[in-house]
Design a protein around this motif. Sequence first.
Motif: not given
Length: 104
Positions: A1-9, A57-65, A94-104
């Motif tokens: 993911m673009f700029a993930l290390p910079q975001t975490i730092v 911020i971390y939720r946004g990163v997860a959404r981007g992943m 079903e795929q969409l629900v599965s992905h969204m459950q990962q964010l919860a």
Amino acid sequence: MFALPQTIVAMESLRLLAGVLKEHLLPAAERLGARGKACAARLNEIVQQTEPLGAQIYRGVARGMLDLAPIVKAISGRVWAQKDIGTQHSGYVEQLVSHMQQLA
């Protein structure tokens, strides 16, 4: 993911800075009288915003992943002609629900 290390730092640096403010600067500011207490109150507000900011911020990163390409492909290839209402979800739902459950 673009700029993930910079975001975490950046986020972890903000958390570290908030910890230093809370541990060292807030008690010192409170000992400075009325102006110090006002400054300490403002600094405390800033420190309290660190955790919600980090969560957002971390939720946004997860959404981007999330890989939404298969879902978009399934939706765009779907025939949207009206049919009888069924009791089964479509595969892309079903795929969409599965992905969204990962964010919860």
